[in-house]
Scaffold this motif. Sequence first.
Motif, PDB file in Angstrom:
ATOM      1  N   ASN A   1      -5.764   3.104  -5.205  1.00  0.00           N
ATOM      2  CA  ASN A   1      -5.420   2.161  -4.135  1.00  0.00           C
ATOM      3  C   ASN A   1      -5.872   2.632  -2.750  1.00  0.00           C
ATOM      4  OD1 ASN A   1      -3.830  -0.358  -5.010  1.00  0.00           O
ATOM      5  ND2 ASN A   1      -3.150   1.278  -6.373  1.00  0.00           N
ATOM      6  N   ILE A   2      -5.962   3.952  -2.563  1.00  0.00           N
ATOM      7  CA  ILE A   2      -6.497   4.460  -1.282  1.00  0.00           C
ATOM      8  C   ILE A   2      -7.975   4.069  -1.176  1.00  0.00           C
ATOM      9  CG2 ILE A   2      -7.101   6.555   0.022  1.00  0.00           C
ATOM     10  CD1 ILE A   2      -4.511   7.827  -1.158  1.00  0.00           C
TER      11      ILE A   2
ATOM     12  N   PHE B   1       0.835  -1.201   0.000  1.00  0.00           N
ATOM     13  CA  PHE B   1       0.000   0.000   0.000  1.00  0.00           C
ATOM     14  C   PHE B   1       0.879   1.264   0.000  1.00  0.00           C
ATOM     15  CE2 PHE B   1      -2.294   3.384   2.302  1.00  0.00           C
ATOM     16  CZ  PHE B   1      -3.272   3.615   1.345  1.00  0.00           C
TER      17      PHE B   1
ATOM     18  N   MET C   1      -0.309   9.728 -13.957  1.00  0.00           N
ATOM     19  CA  MET C   1      -0.571   8.290 -13.820  1.00  0.00           C
ATOM     20  C   MET C   1      -0.232   7.803 -12.403  1.00  0.00           C
ATOM     21  SD  MET C   1      -1.633   5.558 -15.167  1.00  0.00           S
ATOM     22  CE  MET C   1      -1.590   3.828 -14.842  1.00  0.00           C
ATOM     23  N   LYS C   2       0.944   8.267 -11.900  1.00  0.00           N
ATOM     24  CA  LYS C   2       1.394   7.860 -10.562  1.00  0.00           C
ATOM     25  C   LYS C   2       0.351   8.228  -9.508  1.00  0.00           C
ATOM     26  CE  LYS C   2       6.418   7.892 -10.568  1.00  0.00           C
ATOM     27  NZ  LYS C   2       7.584   8.534  -9.968  1.00  0.00           N
ATOM     28  N   GLN C   3      -0.175   9.452  -9.652  1.00  0.00           N
ATOM     29  CA  GLN C   3      -1.152   9.931  -8.675  1.00  0.00           C
ATOM     30  C   GLN C   3      -2.442   9.112  -8.722  1.00  0.00           C
ATOM     31  OE1 GLN C   3      -1.563  14.128  -9.427  1.00  0.00           O
ATOM     32  NE2 GLN C   3       0.386  14.590  -8.469  1.00  0.00           N
TER      33      GLN C   3
ATOM     34  N   THR D   1       2.107   2.007  -3.367  1.00  0.00           N
ATOM     35  CA  THR D   1       1.119   2.583  -4.293  1.00  0.00           C
ATOM     36  C   THR D   1       1.013   4.099  -4.113  1.00  0.00           C
ATOM     37  OG1 THR D   1      -0.776   2.349  -2.804  1.00  0.00           O
ATOM     38  CG2 THR D   1      -0.314   0.490  -4.266  1.00  0.00           C
ATOM     39  N   LEU D   2       1.274   4.578  -2.895  1.00  0.00           N
ATOM     40  CA  LEU D   2       1.180   6.029  -2.644  1.00  0.00           C
ATOM     41  C   LEU D   2       2.206   6.807  -3.466  1.00  0.00           C
ATOM     42  CD1 LEU D   2       0.651   6.080   1.233  1.00  0.00           C
ATOM     43  CD2 LEU D   2      -1.073   6.289  -0.546  1.00  0.00           C
ATOM     44  N   TYR D   3       3.240   6.100  -3.921  1.00  0.00           N
ATOM     45  CA  TYR D   3       4.266   6.741  -4.755  1.00  0.00           C
ATOM     46  C   TYR D   3       4.124   6.329  -6.217  1.00  0.00           C
ATOM     47  CZ  TYR D   3       6.114   8.133  -0.304  1.00  0.00           C
ATOM     48  OH  TYR D   3       6.232   8.692   0.948  1.00  0.00           O
ATOM     49  N   GLY D   4       2.991   5.723  -6.547  1.00  0.00           N
ATOM     50  CA  GLY D   4       2.688   5.379  -7.943  1.00  0.00           C
ATOM     51  C   GLY D   4       3.508   4.236  -8.495  1.00  0.00           C
ATOM     52  N   ILE D   5       4.008   3.360  -7.621  1.00  0.00           N
ATOM     53  CA  ILE D   5       4.837   2.237  -8.090  1.00  0.00           C
ATOM     54  C   ILE D   5       3.926   1.138  -8.649  1.00  0.00           C
ATOM     55  CG2 ILE D   5       6.471   0.444  -7.331  1.00  0.00           C
ATOM     56  CD1 ILE D   5       7.354   2.546  -5.161  1.00  0.00           C
ATOM     57  N   SER D   6       4.324   0.582  -9.814  1.00  0.00           N
ATOM     58  CA  SER D   6       3.478  -0.417 -10.493  1.00  0.00           C
ATOM     59  C   SER D   6       3.355  -1.694  -9.654  1.00  0.00           C
ATOM     60  CB  SER D   6       4.069  -0.763 -11.849  1.00  0.00           C
ATOM     61  OG  SER D   6       5.275  -1.475 -11.640  1.00  0.00           O
TER      62      SER D   6
ATOM     63  N   ARG E   1       6.073  -3.227  -7.050  1.00  0.00           N
ATOM     64  CA  ARG E   1       5.865  -3.144  -5.590  1.00  0.00           C
ATOM     65  C   ARG E   1       5.886  -4.523  -4.935  1.00  0.00           C
ATOM     66  NH1 ARG E   1       0.609  -0.602  -7.289  1.00  0.00           N
ATOM     67  NH2 ARG E   1      -1.019  -2.156  -7.041  1.00  0.00           N
TER      68      ARG E   1
ATOM     69  N   ALA F   1       2.599  11.450   1.310  1.00  0.00           N
ATOM     70  CA  ALA F   1       2.655  10.959  -0.073  1.00  0.00           C
ATOM     71  C   ALA F   1       2.655  12.126  -1.068  1.00  0.00           C
ATOM     72  CB  ALA F   1       1.465  10.051  -0.333  1.00  0.00           C
ATOM     73  N   PRO F   2       3.310  11.914  -2.223  1.00  0.00           N
ATOM     74  CA  PRO F   2       3.372  13.010  -3.210  1.00  0.00           C
ATOM     75  C   PRO F   2       2.089  13.158  -4.025  1.00  0.00           C
ATOM     76  CG  PRO F   2       4.607  11.127  -3.982  1.00  0.00           C
ATOM     77  CD  PRO F   2       4.066  10.736  -2.651  1.00  0.00           C
ATOM     78  N   ILE F   3       1.003  13.415  -3.336  1.00  0.00           N
ATOM     79  CA  ILE F   3      -0.304  13.582  -3.987  1.00  0.00           C
ATOM     80  C   ILE F   3      -0.869  14.922  -3.525  1.00  0.00           C
ATOM     81  CG2 ILE F   3      -2.536  12.454  -4.420  1.00  0.00           C
ATOM     82  CD1 ILE F   3      -1.448  10.124  -2.664  1.00  0.00           C
TER      83      ILE F   3
ATOM     84  N   ILE G   1      -2.626   5.927  -9.523  1.00  0.00           N
ATOM     85  CA  ILE G   1      -2.368   4.625  -8.863  1.00  0.00           C
ATOM     86  C   ILE G   1      -2.622   4.793  -7.370  1.00  0.00           C
ATOM     87  CG2 ILE G   1      -0.546   2.965  -8.227  1.00  0.00           C
ATOM     88  CD1 ILE G   1       0.674   3.342 -10.992  1.00  0.00           C
ATOM     89  N   ALA G   2      -2.079   5.888  -6.810  1.00  0.00           N
ATOM     90  CA  ALA G   2      -2.266   6.167  -5.382  1.00  0.00           C
ATOM     91  C   ALA G   2      -3.747   6.369  -5.074  1.00  0.00           C
ATOM     92  CB  ALA G   2      -1.462   7.402  -4.986  1.00  0.00           C
TER      93      ALA G   2
END
Lengths: 322, 245
Positions: free
Chosen positions: B9-10, A101, B1-3, A104-109, A113, B89-91, B5-6
């Motif tokens: 998943n949240i 989790f 895209m990265k954001q 995922t906060l850092y956008g890792i695939s 991860r 987190a970088p969001i 994913i975050a």
Amino acid sequence: MNNIVISVNGLKKRYDEVQAIADMTFNLYRGELFGFLGPNGAGKTTTINILTGLARPDAGTIRIEGIDCIAKPRAAQDLIGVVPDESNLYPELTGYDNLCFCATLYGISKKERIKRANSLLKSFRLLDAAHRKFGTYSKGMKRKLTIAAGIIHQPQILFLDEPTTGIDVASARQIRQLIADLHDQGTTIFLTTHYIEEAERLCDRIAFIVNGRIVRTDTVENLIQPLQDKRIMHFSFKGNITLYPDILQNDFPDLKFTLLNKEKLRVESTQPIKVGKLIRYLEEQELEITEAKKTQPSLEDIFVKITGIEADIIRKEKLRGN
Amino acid sequence: MKQWIAFWNIIVKDMKTYYLKPPNISWGLIFPLAWTAMFFIRSGSGLEDLQSILPGVIAVSILFGTTSMLAVTVTFEKKNRSFERLLLAPIPLELLMIAKTGGAILFGVANAFVPVLIAAFLTNLTRVNWYIFLPTVFLISFASTFLGFFIAVAVSEVFEAQTFSNFFRFPMIFLCGLFFPIANLPIFLRPLSYLLPLTYGADLLHKTIHGDHYISCVLNLIILSGFCFFLFIASLHNIKKRWIL
């Protein structure tokens, strides 16, 4: 300088009546392990909170890799990893799920991860507990997983707030080794601690912080240098010796006597200390010596000298921590 | 895209960890259904009156389902410090908060369809205007979630959030025209009704299900959207002011 990773200038922070940080200025250089050493309440956690965007300063500037973190508080989050003084992972998730989790906060695939989580669980020796809920972990395991979560996105800069406080000796040793390994791999590390030996063993440079103010910053070698040529002895007595340092100072002008507490005395000299003569004198004064030991000058001596904080307070904090 | 994913998943984490747990189902669904049954039995009317009660049941299901969750997903996480992990987190904060409330919004919408599904077996729903009904359900869910969010951010303890929520939720059941028209309220209470977001959502639901309504659909939608916007912005302001000290 390109080598500067974090630049802090004139940082101030007040909480109601408490001046948590008073005009703090320092730089962190690429790849160094910088220690922030001070007693509880000195302002270490407040400094980390401000540097990581969890608190706002009243004044001052912060630049992380050139990014103005006051104007854009969240712009440098990609570059940093944070391990707080208390674990902040999800108790209802497993260790493995917590790591995934956080990734995922850092956008890792997903593929990456899973790979990183497994690799970290292995290197932190937590594979056996990977699928247990985090809430069931021991303190040491929680701290290790929190560090793993803090580095899963492979940050350039890692903030570690009291990473070994309140955990067992074996886990603390393992965590110190992990920190040393991260440092060897080139991660810039900002470490706060109130364990002087920990700072001495791990850090390249140390800042002594007292009452929200940095009182000295230097390398461990440079800090210890002034005491290298000194001979130091500690005497313990049965009974109160508060009145004796001044008397002793008159009779032994070549030695320097410091009262550590009402039953402990520190003796310092640039020449070899004539122990027999001193002990005979003390016995003539009808003082009962319970212990006499030679000690090597340490960072603790420097810390006590520079900050004026009694060694006893530091020891009590250590005991409380453990 | 990265954001994203975050973001995704949240929502998924919150759904798995909090929303699909038995206590939430009981609080979000059984309580409103019991409440409605009480009205139904008290009125002594038959199944032909079900359509007039349905908008109220839907609104209460959404309101209780969403507001009760935010105390857990936000206040509890703030209390045990896991919310800090999200703040690090970088969001952007706005996206992070939409992710944190996204699960509750979806949960509210899902709650709304439980009474609809039950009603489908008991009464004729062919007259329902689904094109207005769907956005209305989403907007009520947004407004209720952001009301819960506003409360969750304003307090420090989970029990405070629940108590404070009840302070809004229970009066809203009576004041928002869910089970009886606002016109039946004492005249001095009516202005209060128009200060509550659920009044506009309930009016829209009445219109879509059985045609009775007091305010135009467009005005209802605009006012409800305005409430959503205001509550979200006020909550963000509170987070910045109270949590990032």
